[in-house]
Design a protein around this motif. Structure first.
Motif, PDB file in Angstrom:
ATOM      1  N   MET A   1       0.813  -1.187   0.000  1.00  0.00           N
ATOM      2  CA  MET A   1       0.000   0.000   0.000  1.00  0.00           C
ATOM      3  C   MET A   1       0.863   1.260   0.000  1.00  0.00           C
ATOM      4  O   MET A   1       0.499   2.260  -0.615  1.00  0.00           O
ATOM      5  CB  MET A   1      -0.916  -0.043   1.228  1.00  0.00           C
ATOM      6  N   ASN A   2       2.002   1.215   0.688  1.00  0.00           N
ATOM      7  CA  ASN A   2       2.872   2.387   0.732  1.00  0.00           C
ATOM      8  C   ASN A   2       3.456   2.714  -0.630  1.00  0.00           C
ATOM      9  O   ASN A   2       3.664   3.878  -0.947  1.00  0.00           O
ATOM     10  CB  ASN A   2       4.000   2.184   1.739  1.00  0.00           C
ATOM     11  N   ILE A   3       3.727   1.676  -1.415  1.00  0.00           N
ATOM     12  CA  ILE A   3       4.307   1.920  -2.741  1.00  0.00           C
ATOM     13  C   ILE A   3       3.331   2.682  -3.620  1.00  0.00           C
ATOM     14  O   ILE A   3       3.725   3.534  -4.414  1.00  0.00           O
ATOM     15  CB  ILE A   3       4.787   0.618  -3.408  1.00  0.00           C
ATOM     16  N   LEU A   4       2.029   2.429  -3.456  1.00  0.00           N
ATOM     17  CA  LEU A   4       1.027   3.161  -4.230  1.00  0.00           C
ATOM     18  C   LEU A   4       0.993   4.633  -3.833  1.00  0.00           C
ATOM     19  O   LEU A   4       0.813   5.509  -4.678  1.00  0.00           O
ATOM     20  CB  LEU A   4      -0.349   2.530  -4.052  1.00  0.00           C
ATOM     21  N   LYS A   5       1.186   4.903  -2.556  1.00  0.00           N
ATOM     22  CA  LYS A   5       1.238   6.290  -2.083  1.00  0.00           C
ATOM     23  C   LYS A   5       2.441   7.007  -2.698  1.00  0.00           C
ATOM     24  O   LYS A   5       2.330   8.163  -3.123  1.00  0.00           O
ATOM     25  CB  LYS A   5       1.318   6.339  -0.560  1.00  0.00           C
ATOM     26  N   PHE A   6       3.576   6.338  -2.737  1.00  0.00           N
ATOM     27  CA  PHE A   6       4.776   6.950  -3.305  1.00  0.00           C
ATOM     28  C   PHE A   6       4.626   7.178  -4.802  1.00  0.00           C
ATOM     29  O   PHE A   6       5.084   8.184  -5.337  1.00  0.00           O
ATOM     30  CB  PHE A   6       6.006   6.091  -3.013  1.00  0.00           C
ATOM     31  N   ILE A   7       3.986   6.259  -5.482  1.00  0.00           N
ATOM     32  CA  ILE A   7       3.751   6.429  -6.916  1.00  0.00           C
ATOM     33  C   ILE A   7       2.832   7.613  -7.169  1.00  0.00           C
ATOM     34  O   ILE A   7       3.085   8.447  -8.050  1.00  0.00           O
ATOM     35  CB  ILE A   7       3.186   5.130  -7.530  1.00  0.00           C
TER      36      ILE A   7
END
Length: 61
Positions: A1-7
């Motif tokens: 989920m954090n990777i989606l926020k960074f993207i």
């Protein structure tokens, strides 16, 4: 989920930079306009700061 926020954050930053540096018909960007007005803005801020200090000193006395 954090990777989606960074993207999503990276995409928003990339779009913002692209928007701020895009040239208009005259060949100027928003960044160019702000940098051209920067000395005037700094002088105005110095005046407002000095006025605020003078008012604070007047109230203290």
């Amino acid at each position: 989920m954090n990777i989606l926020k960074f993207i999503a954050l990276g995409a928003a930053v990339a779009y913002g930079v692209s928007y701020l540096t895009k040239r208009d018909a005259n060949g100027h960007s928003i960044v160019d306009d702000v940098l051209d007005k920067a000395p005037d803005l700094v002088n105005n801020l110095k005046k407002y700061g000095q006025d605020a200090l003078d008012k604070a000193k007047a109230k203290a006395v």
